[in-house]
Design a protein around this motif. Structure first.
Motif, PDB file in Angstrom:
ATOM      1  N   GLN A   2       0.504  -1.037  -0.179  1.00 21.62           N
ATOM      2  CA  GLN A   2       0.134   0.099  -0.355  1.00 21.62           C
ATOM      3  C   GLN A   2       0.679   1.468  -0.084  1.00 21.62           C
ATOM      4  OE1 GLN A   2      -2.204  -0.603   3.710  1.00 21.62           O
ATOM      5  NE2 GLN A   2      -4.409  -1.297   1.588  1.00 21.62           N
ATOM      6  N   LEU A   3       0.887   2.352  -1.038  1.00 22.66           N
ATOM      7  CA  LEU A   3       1.324   2.947  -1.083  1.00 22.66           C
ATOM      8  C   LEU A   3       1.127   4.831  -1.090  1.00 22.66           C
ATOM      9  CD1 LEU A   3       3.641   2.689  -4.230  1.00 22.66           C
ATOM     10  CD2 LEU A   3       4.160   1.738  -2.331  1.00 22.66           C
ATOM     11  N   ILE A   4       1.539   5.766  -0.622  1.00 20.87           N
ATOM     12  CA  ILE A   4       0.704   7.077  -0.141  1.00 20.87           C
ATOM     13  C   ILE A   4       2.100   7.617  -1.372  1.00 20.87           C
ATOM     14  CG2 ILE A   4       0.172   8.932   0.406  1.00 20.87           C
ATOM     15  CD1 ILE A   4       0.035   7.194   2.953  1.00 20.87           C
ATOM     16  N   VAL A  27      -3.462   4.733  -1.650  1.00 19.10           N
ATOM     17  CA  VAL A  27      -4.029   4.842  -0.980  1.00 19.10           C
ATOM     18  C   VAL A  27      -4.391   5.937  -0.893  1.00 19.10           C
ATOM     19  CG1 VAL A  27      -4.481   4.727   1.416  1.00 19.10           C
ATOM     20  CG2 VAL A  27      -2.583   3.138   0.889  1.00 19.10           C
ATOM     21  N   THR A  28      -3.703   6.425  -1.038  1.00 20.96           N
ATOM     22  CA  THR A  28      -4.573   8.593  -1.417  1.00 20.96           C
ATOM     23  C   THR A  28      -3.203   9.257  -1.942  1.00 20.96           C
ATOM     24  OG1 THR A  28      -5.061  10.536   0.345  1.00 20.96           O
ATOM     25  CG2 THR A  28      -3.218   9.023   0.597  1.00 20.96           C
ATOM     26  N   SER A  75      -1.146   8.885   9.907  1.00 21.92           N
ATOM     27  CA  SER A  75      -0.910   7.701  10.759  1.00 21.92           C
ATOM     28  C   SER A  75      -1.667   7.265   9.876  1.00 21.92           C
ATOM     29  CB  SER A  75       0.084   8.409  12.285  1.00 21.92           C
ATOM     30  OG  SER A  75      -1.102   8.307  12.451  1.00 21.92           O
ATOM     31  N   LYS A  76      -2.841   7.491   9.559  1.00 17.14           N
ATOM     32  CA  LYS A  76      -4.427   6.402   9.826  1.00 17.14           C
ATOM     33  C   LYS A  76      -4.133   5.716   9.189  1.00 17.14           C
ATOM     34  CE  LYS A  76      -7.187   9.181  13.389  1.00 17.14           C
ATOM     35  NZ  LYS A  76      -8.518   9.603  13.944  1.00 17.14           N
ATOM     36  N   PHE A  77      -3.262   6.305   7.570  1.00 16.87           N
ATOM     37  CA  PHE A  77      -3.367   5.399   6.013  1.00 16.87           C
ATOM     38  C   PHE A  77      -2.390   3.975   6.693  1.00 16.87           C
ATOM     39  CE2 PHE A  77      -4.062   9.657   4.880  1.00 16.87           C
ATOM     40  CZ  PHE A  77      -5.357   9.735   4.351  1.00 16.87           C
ATOM     41  N   LYS A  78      -1.774   3.571   7.040  1.00 18.98           N
ATOM     42  CA  LYS A  78      -1.163   2.476   8.238  1.00 18.98           C
ATOM     43  C   LYS A  78      -0.636   2.163   6.616  1.00 18.98           C
ATOM     44  CE  LYS A  78      -2.405   2.013  11.676  1.00 18.98           C
ATOM     45  NZ  LYS A  78      -2.171   2.239  13.098  1.00 18.98           N
ATOM     46  N   CYS A  79       0.831   2.948   5.779  1.00 18.92           N
ATOM     47  CA  CYS A  79       0.480   2.276   4.847  1.00 18.92           C
ATOM     48  C   CYS A  79       1.906   2.260   4.723  1.00 18.92           C
ATOM     49  CB  CYS A  79       0.710   4.150   3.234  1.00 18.92           C
ATOM     50  SG  CYS A  79       2.528   4.810   4.165  1.00 18.92           S
ATOM     51  N   ASP A  80       1.919   0.936   3.929  1.00 22.15           N
ATOM     52  CA  ASP A  80       3.648   0.344   3.372  1.00 22.15           C
ATOM     53  C   ASP A  80       5.157   1.902   2.857  1.00 22.15           C
ATOM     54  OD1 ASP A  80       2.765  -2.214   4.328  1.00 22.15           O
ATOM     55  OD2 ASP A  80       2.007  -1.948   2.383  1.00 22.15           O
ATOM     56  N   LEU A  81       4.343   2.144   2.166  1.00 23.87           N
ATOM     57  CA  LEU A  81       5.646   2.797   1.727  1.00 23.87           C
ATOM     58  C   LEU A  81       5.421   4.266   0.883  1.00 23.87           C
ATOM     59  CD1 LEU A  81       8.583   3.024   0.689  1.00 23.87           C
ATOM     60  CD2 LEU A  81       8.525   2.289  -1.305  1.00 23.87           C
ATOM     61  N   GLY A  82       5.982   5.585   1.183  1.00 27.16           N
ATOM     62  CA  GLY A  82       5.448   6.416   1.144  1.00 27.16           C
ATOM     63  C   GLY A  82       6.378   7.242  -0.970  1.00 27.16           C
ATOM     64  N   ILE A  83       6.036   7.415  -1.659  1.00 27.66           N
ATOM     65  CA  ILE A  83       6.405   7.658  -2.741  1.00 27.66           C
ATOM     66  C   ILE A  83       6.459   9.369  -2.893  1.00 27.66           C
ATOM     67  CG2 ILE A  83       6.898   7.385  -5.233  1.00 27.66           C
ATOM     68  CD1 ILE A  83       6.574   4.548  -3.585  1.00 27.66           C
ATOM     69  N   VAL A  84       7.573   9.964  -2.903  1.00 25.94           N
ATOM     70  CA  VAL A  84       7.478  11.375  -3.274  1.00 25.94           C
ATOM     71  C   VAL A  84       7.813  11.202  -4.626  1.00 25.94           C
ATOM     72  CG1 VAL A  84       8.305  13.961  -2.237  1.00 25.94           C
ATOM     73  CG2 VAL A  84       8.074  11.541  -0.747  1.00 25.94           C
TER      74      VAL A  84
END
Length: 310
Positions: A2-4, A27-28, A75-84
């Motif tokens: 799951q990615l943000i 996720v978002t 923090s509520k999204f509980k994602c695995d990785l952030g992509i910037v």
């Protein structure tokens, strides 16, 4: 996984599209808020915002992440990785540490060279022979995280910003997918950035587009390739007894042809004396008019040899 996704520019859209095309779950999406644009100064959504809505993705547009409530929402999204990717808003360490595997960044330079906001423009402005894309594990320091992957490409003498941006966005998207697919291995093999060679690519300001004819012709020509379409490269000229802004869209260096005061028109081809060598303008645009070749422009605007540009 799951990615943000964090991104704002057209450069970012290519990466977001690649993630969706490769069936990664977004996720978002975080992007910069709408900004006034055009003559009417109407609010316009960022390219990422527009694309995310087309794909029915959830979008958030906080001004920053200093607020504890915003951090708690993230923090509520509980994602695995952030992509910037070209987000344009600094992420505090508290945010970087929330995803299970932290956040990775797609940066349009060969780090540590050209950390910061405008690496593509500065690579062209400086006459770099090569550039590339770096995927890094983000930390609290700006663009100083460990390098996961990178790939370089050549910059040709006629490379302009738009062409290089398109090339790097595609290259960056491919590297991003490779990195996600091999994340555990890439993190084990990651390398710290050397402090030697670290240079910062400061944000481009609107007034940096003005031509100073005392600069070398080579510097001005690179500025034209680096700063179009925004902020554009321009000079002032007296047209009908009033100062008018004229944008230059393309030009070429004429070596050895100068010896005159900077800003003086040297011939009927609109070659202009510079601090060293001369610049031959190829296409230009008077304020409020369309882009024209020099021949088209001169048919309606007489500029004699010896004329002094402001």
């Amino acid at each position: 996984m799951q990615l943000i996704f964090f991104g704002s520019s057209q450069f970012s859209v290519t990466a977001l599209q690649a993630l969706l095309d490769n069936d990664h779950e977004i996720v978002t999406v975080y992007t910069q808020g709408a900004k006034p644009s055009g003559r009417g100064h109407k609010d316009v959504l960022s390219p990422v915002h527009q694309y995310a809505l087309e794909k029915n993705l959830t979008v958030r547009t906080p001004k920053n992440f200093k607020d504890k409530n915003e951090q708690e929402k993230f923090s509520k999204f509980k994602c695995d990785l952030g992509i910037v990717v070209a987000y344009g808003i600094l992420l505090p360490e508290a945010i970087l540490n929330i995803p299970l595997h932290g956040c990775i960044n797609v940066h349009a330079s060969l780090l540590p060279r050209w950390r910061g906001a405008a690496p593509i423009q500065h690579a062209i402005l400086s006459g770099d022979k090569k550039t590339g894309v770096t995927i890094m594990q983000m930390n609290a320091e700006l663009d100083a995280g460990d390098i996961l992957r990178f790939k370089d490409i050549a910059i040709s003498p006629d490379t302009n910003f738009l062409d290089l941006e398109r090339t790097l966005s595609t290259l960056g998207s491919d590297l991003l997918i490779e990195t996600i697919n091999n994340l555990h291995m890439d993190r084990r093999k990651s390398k710290k950035q050397p402090s030697q060679g670290a240079i910062y690519a400061k944000k481009i300001r609107k007034n940096e587009g003005k031509i100073d004819w005392s600069d070398s012709a080579g510097d001005i020509e690179r500025k034209i390739r680096a700063l179009n379409p925004w902020p554009g490269v321009w000079f002032e000229d007296n047209v009908n007894d009033s100062k008018t802004i004229i944008k230059v869209h393309s030009a070429e260096v004429v070596n050895g042809k100068s010896g005159k005061k900077a800003g003086i028109v040297l011939d009927e081809k609109l070659t202009v004396a510079c601090g060293s060598d001369a610049l031959r303008i190829l296409t230009l645009q008077r304020s409020g008019k369309r882009i024209m070749t020099v021949a088209e422009y001169l048919r309606g605007n007489s500029i004699p040899i010896g004329h002094q540009f402001c």
